[in-house]
Write an enzyme that holds these catalytic residues in place. Structure first.
Site, PDB file in Angstrom:
ATOM      1  N   ARG A   1     -43.466  -6.901  20.395  1.00  0.00           N
ATOM      2  CA  ARG A   1     -43.012  -7.299  21.727  1.00  0.00           C
ATOM      3  C   ARG A   1     -43.941  -6.732  22.803  1.00  0.00           C
ATOM      4  O   ARG A   1     -44.724  -5.831  22.556  1.00  0.00           O
ATOM      5  CB  ARG A   1     -41.577  -6.809  21.971  1.00  0.00           C
ATOM      6  CG  ARG A   1     -40.530  -7.547  21.163  1.00  0.00           C
ATOM      7  CD  ARG A   1     -39.156  -6.917  21.314  1.00  0.00           C
ATOM      8  NE  ARG A   1     -39.063  -5.627  20.615  1.00  0.00           N
ATOM      9  CZ  ARG A   1     -37.960  -4.867  20.604  1.00  0.00           C
ATOM     10  NH1 ARG A   1     -36.886  -5.258  21.261  1.00  0.00           N
ATOM     11  NH2 ARG A   1     -37.942  -3.723  19.943  1.00  0.00           N
TER      12      ARG A   1
ATOM     13  N   LYS B   1     -40.487  -0.202  23.662  1.00  0.00           N
ATOM     14  CA  LYS B   1     -39.921   0.897  22.877  1.00  0.00           C
ATOM     15  C   LYS B   1     -40.229   2.238  23.525  1.00  0.00           C
ATOM     16  O   LYS B   1     -41.123   2.357  24.351  1.00  0.00           O
ATOM     17  CB  LYS B   1     -40.455   0.870  21.445  1.00  0.00           C
ATOM     18  CG  LYS B   1     -39.964  -0.310  20.627  1.00  0.00           C
ATOM     19  CD  LYS B   1     -38.443  -0.366  20.543  1.00  0.00           C
ATOM     20  CE  LYS B   1     -37.837   0.777  19.756  1.00  0.00           C
ATOM     21  NZ  LYS B   1     -36.357   0.727  19.705  1.00  0.00           N
TER      22      LYS B   1
ATOM     23  N   TYR C   1     -36.905   1.027  26.927  1.00  0.00           N
ATOM     24  CA  TYR C   1     -35.829   1.570  26.103  1.00  0.00           C
ATOM     25  C   TYR C   1     -36.209   2.996  25.706  1.00  0.00           C
ATOM     26  O   TYR C   1     -37.325   3.235  25.232  1.00  0.00           O
ATOM     27  CB  TYR C   1     -35.634   0.743  24.823  1.00  0.00           C
ATOM     28  CG  TYR C   1     -35.020  -0.613  25.030  1.00  0.00           C
ATOM     29  CD1 TYR C   1     -33.728  -0.750  25.520  1.00  0.00           C
ATOM     30  CD2 TYR C   1     -35.724  -1.771  24.703  1.00  0.00           C
ATOM     31  CE1 TYR C   1     -33.154  -2.002  25.701  1.00  0.00           C
ATOM     32  CE2 TYR C   1     -35.157  -3.028  24.886  1.00  0.00           C
ATOM     33  CZ  TYR C   1     -33.869  -3.136  25.389  1.00  0.00           C
ATOM     34  OH  TYR C   1     -33.316  -4.375  25.566  1.00  0.00           O
TER      35      TYR C   1
ATOM     36  N   HIS D   1     -33.393   5.533  24.384  1.00  0.00           N
ATOM     37  CA  HIS D   1     -32.461   5.994  23.343  1.00  0.00           C
ATOM     38  C   HIS D   1     -32.624   7.499  23.102  1.00  0.00           C
ATOM     39  O   HIS D   1     -32.797   7.963  21.979  1.00  0.00           O
ATOM     40  CB  HIS D   1     -32.672   5.211  22.036  1.00  0.00           C
ATOM     41  CG  HIS D   1     -32.466   3.737  22.171  1.00  0.00           C
ATOM     42  ND1 HIS D   1     -31.231   3.167  22.374  1.00  0.00           N
ATOM     43  CD2 HIS D   1     -33.345   2.698  22.154  1.00  0.00           C
ATOM     44  CE1 HIS D   1     -31.350   1.846  22.467  1.00  0.00           C
ATOM     45  NE2 HIS D   1     -32.628   1.543  22.345  1.00  0.00           N
TER      46      HIS D   1
ATOM     47  N   GLU E   1     -31.465   0.695  28.342  1.00  0.00           N
ATOM     48  CA  GLU E   1     -30.177   0.616  27.639  1.00  0.00           C
ATOM     49  C   GLU E   1     -29.000   1.183  28.411  1.00  0.00           C
ATOM     50  O   GLU E   1     -27.838   0.971  28.026  1.00  0.00           O
ATOM     51  CB  GLU E   1     -30.268   1.287  26.256  1.00  0.00           C
ATOM     52  CG  GLU E   1     -30.341   2.807  26.279  1.00  0.00           C
ATOM     53  CD  GLU E   1     -31.750   3.329  26.392  1.00  0.00           C
ATOM     54  OE1 GLU E   1     -31.924   4.555  26.217  1.00  0.00           O
ATOM     55  OE2 GLU E   1     -32.681   2.534  26.653  1.00  0.00           O
TER      56      GLU E   1
ATOM     57  N   ILE F   1     -21.323  -7.120  21.685  1.00  0.00           N
ATOM     58  CA  ILE F   1     -22.344  -8.167  21.639  1.00  0.00           C
ATOM     59  C   ILE F   1     -22.985  -8.253  20.257  1.00  0.00           C
ATOM     60  O   ILE F   1     -23.127  -9.334  19.672  1.00  0.00           O
ATOM     61  CB  ILE F   1     -23.430  -7.918  22.699  1.00  0.00           C
ATOM     62  CG1 ILE F   1     -22.823  -7.861  24.104  1.00  0.00           C
ATOM     63  CG2 ILE F   1     -24.501  -9.001  22.626  1.00  0.00           C
ATOM     64  CD1 ILE F   1     -22.212  -9.146  24.575  1.00  0.00           C
TER      65      ILE F   1
ATOM     66  N   ASP G   1     -12.545  -3.249  15.345  1.00  0.00           N
ATOM     67  CA  ASP G   1     -12.768  -2.616  16.631  1.00  0.00           C
ATOM     68  C   ASP G   1     -11.512  -1.822  16.989  1.00  0.00           C
ATOM     69  O   ASP G   1     -10.453  -2.032  16.377  1.00  0.00           O
ATOM     70  CB  ASP G   1     -13.076  -3.665  17.714  1.00  0.00           C
ATOM     71  CG  ASP G   1     -13.859  -3.095  18.885  1.00  0.00           C
ATOM     72  OD1 ASP G   1     -15.045  -3.430  19.028  1.00  0.00           O
ATOM     73  OD2 ASP G   1     -13.281  -2.293  19.657  1.00  0.00           O
TER      74      ASP G   1
ATOM     75  N   VAL H   1     -21.625  -0.489  16.346  1.00  0.00           N
ATOM     76  CA  VAL H   1     -20.894   0.284  17.352  1.00  0.00           C
ATOM     77  C   VAL H   1     -21.866   0.841  18.384  1.00  0.00           C
ATOM     78  O   VAL H   1     -23.034   1.083  18.094  1.00  0.00           O
ATOM     79  CB  VAL H   1     -20.092   1.436  16.719  1.00  0.00           C
ATOM     80  CG1 VAL H   1     -19.030   0.885  15.790  1.00  0.00           C
ATOM     81  CG2 VAL H   1     -20.994   2.399  15.970  1.00  0.00           C
ATOM     82  N   LEU H   2     -21.367   1.050  19.601  1.00  0.00           N
ATOM     83  CA  LEU H   2     -22.219   1.553  20.672  1.00  0.00           C
ATOM     84  C   LEU H   2     -21.407   2.386  21.643  1.00  0.00           C
ATOM     85  O   LEU H   2     -20.340   1.979  22.097  1.00  0.00           O
ATOM     86  CB  LEU H   2     -22.868   0.387  21.443  1.00  0.00           C
ATOM     87  CG  LEU H   2     -23.657   0.781  22.697  1.00  0.00           C
ATOM     88  CD1 LEU H   2     -24.922   1.530  22.312  1.00  0.00           C
ATOM     89  CD2 LEU H   2     -23.985  -0.435  23.550  1.00  0.00           C
TER      90      LEU H   2
ATOM     91  N   VAL I   1     -27.265  -1.366  12.805  1.00  0.00           N
ATOM     92  CA  VAL I   1     -27.890  -1.796  14.055  1.00  0.00           C
ATOM     93  C   VAL I   1     -27.825  -0.676  15.101  1.00  0.00           C
ATOM     94  O   VAL I   1     -28.532  -0.710  16.098  1.00  0.00           O
ATOM     95  CB  VAL I   1     -27.231  -3.086  14.588  1.00  0.00           C
ATOM     96  CG1 VAL I   1     -27.992  -3.645  15.778  1.00  0.00           C
ATOM     97  CG2 VAL I   1     -27.156  -4.147  13.497  1.00  0.00           C
TER      98      VAL I   1
ATOM     99  N   ASP J   1     -30.840   3.071  16.503  1.00  0.00           N
ATOM    100  CA  ASP J   1     -31.531   3.566  17.697  1.00  0.00           C
ATOM    101  C   ASP J   1     -30.762   4.700  18.364  1.00  0.00           C
ATOM    102  O   ASP J   1     -31.347   5.520  19.075  1.00  0.00           O
ATOM    103  CB  ASP J   1     -31.724   2.437  18.716  1.00  0.00           C
ATOM    104  CG  ASP J   1     -32.996   1.640  18.458  1.00  0.00           C
ATOM    105  OD1 ASP J   1     -33.945   2.205  17.915  1.00  0.00           O
ATOM    106  OD2 ASP J   1     -33.020   0.443  18.795  1.00  0.00           O
TER     107      ASP J   1
END
Length: 371
Positions: free
Chosen positions: A15, A75, A94, A96, A118, A178, A198, A239-240, A267, A270
């Site tokens: 990217r 990144k 980003y 993280h 983020e 999302i 959830d 989850v986030l 996922v 990060d």
């Protein structure tokens, strides 16, 4: 303002932080854009396209960092880039931080201005700069999970959609945000029996109304997760907690309850990962096995589809970048409460509480650096 865009150097990261159309807009606002040689090639953008848009191509990455007042990346900076960061320089990418103590300390020591994609947050608590990459990663999670369920890849040898007379794969998605919704859409579209867990009951009611008929919802608890594990073929961790470390929803001892060849796709890697046995992997070497369970923990999943990802990301980051360039970082943050949420570290001070708490470090109120 002079804006620098270095080439991403994380493994298999293709990217780029700005596309030629974004250069045009920044130039119209009176700014100078420096692009490292071939920074956009992996996403399908040539040097000439950037030149035509008004950018200057720079061969030496050190020169890009040295001249730029604001660095735009995709990144987080990696170790070789730490010495390039400097006091007062805005870095918009980003980060993280909660998953990487060394990065956090390096940014603090550099006294740069770290604004994290983020944690930019709207009044409705949505994360506009994370959403497009969450959509990509969620859709890829089901796609990659399907691939690694194949026997030659180490999986159980289960076809996601099954065939007449043979049941489809059983997919568990942890998290109904999302990422989770997009993962469930693809898994269900492939014909898999899909469950979304959830802890937000209004969210589960909504998903129960709008999702495909082969998607069911379940309240997320340790007891319910353990109940599901013996029968699942694929688990997608989605989850986030914005800016903070992800909770471990599947512990090492729980792996023994799964069938050999079950696949876990994390996922949330990060942000530290939502499986206790997760550790970051790359597109070059994406999986490893623990207790006969296949772990896919690639930390930059959208980097595998760079054209789609770059277009999706730059569509949403550019307006904020223009604000930062036009007004300077302090005034832009004062004027825009959404962008203010993105400030994590400034002038050597951590101003995002979850980042500081992740490592037991001191944090300052954001007003202390703005004023």
């Amino acid at each position: 303002m002079i804006i620098g865009v270095p080439k991403e150097i994380k493994t298999h990261e293709n990217r780029v932080a700005i596309q030629p159309g974004g250069v045009v807009q920044l130039k119209r606002n009176g700014h100078e854009v420096l692009i490292e040689n071939n920074a956009g090639v992996g996403s399908g953008f040539s040097n000439q396209q950037y030149i035509d848009a008004g950018a200057t191509i720079i061969d030496d990455v050190e020169e890009v960092w040295k001249k730029a007042e604001m660095i735009m990346k995709v990144k987080e900076p990696i170790a070789v880039e730490y010495p390039r960061m400097r006091k007062g320089q805005v870095i918009f990418t980003y980060f993280h931080f909660a998953a990487e103590e060394a990065l956090t300390k390096a940014v603090v020591d550099s006294k740069c201005i770290a604004i994290a994609y983020e944690t930019v947050e709207k009044a409705d608590r949505s994360l506009p700069l994370l959403i497009p990459m969450s959509e990509v990663a969620g859709r890829m999670a089901a796609q990659e999970g399907a691939i690694y369920l194949e026997k030659p890849k180490g999986g159980r040898g289960v076809l996601m959609g099954g065939i007449p007379g043979v049941p489809p794969a059983n997919v568990l998605v942890l998290g109904g945000g999302i990422v989770g919704v997009n993962a469930a859409k693809i898994a269900a579209g492939m014909g898999a029996k899909t469950t979304i867990m959830d802890i937000n009951m209004p969210r589960l009611r909504y998903l129960d109304d709008v999702m495909e008929k082969n998607v069911t919802t379940m309240f997320s608890s340790e007891a319910n997760i353990r109940k599901m594990l013996p029968d699942v073929d694929l688990v997608i961790g989605a989850v986030l907690k914005p800016g903070a470390k992800a909770p471990h929803l599947i512990t090492r001892d729980m792996l023994k309850e799964m069938k050999p060849g079950t696949v876990l796709v994390d996922v949330a890697i990060d942000q530290g990962g939502c499986f206790e046995t997760s550790k970051p992997t790359t597109h070059k070497d994406p999986v490893y096995v623990v207790e006969d369970v296949v772990h896919y923990c690639v930390a930059n999943m959208p980097g595998a589809v760079p054209y789609t990802s770059t277009m999706g990301l730059t569509n949403v980051t550019l307006p904020y970048a223009v604000q930062l360039a036009n007004k300077g970082w302090k005034q832009a943050l004062k004027d825009d409460p959404e962008l203010l949420k993105g400030l994590n570290i400034a002038d050597g001070s951590i101003v995002y509480q979850d980042v500081a708490e992740a490592f037991g470090m001191k944090w300052e109120d954001v007003d202390s650096v703005l004023n």
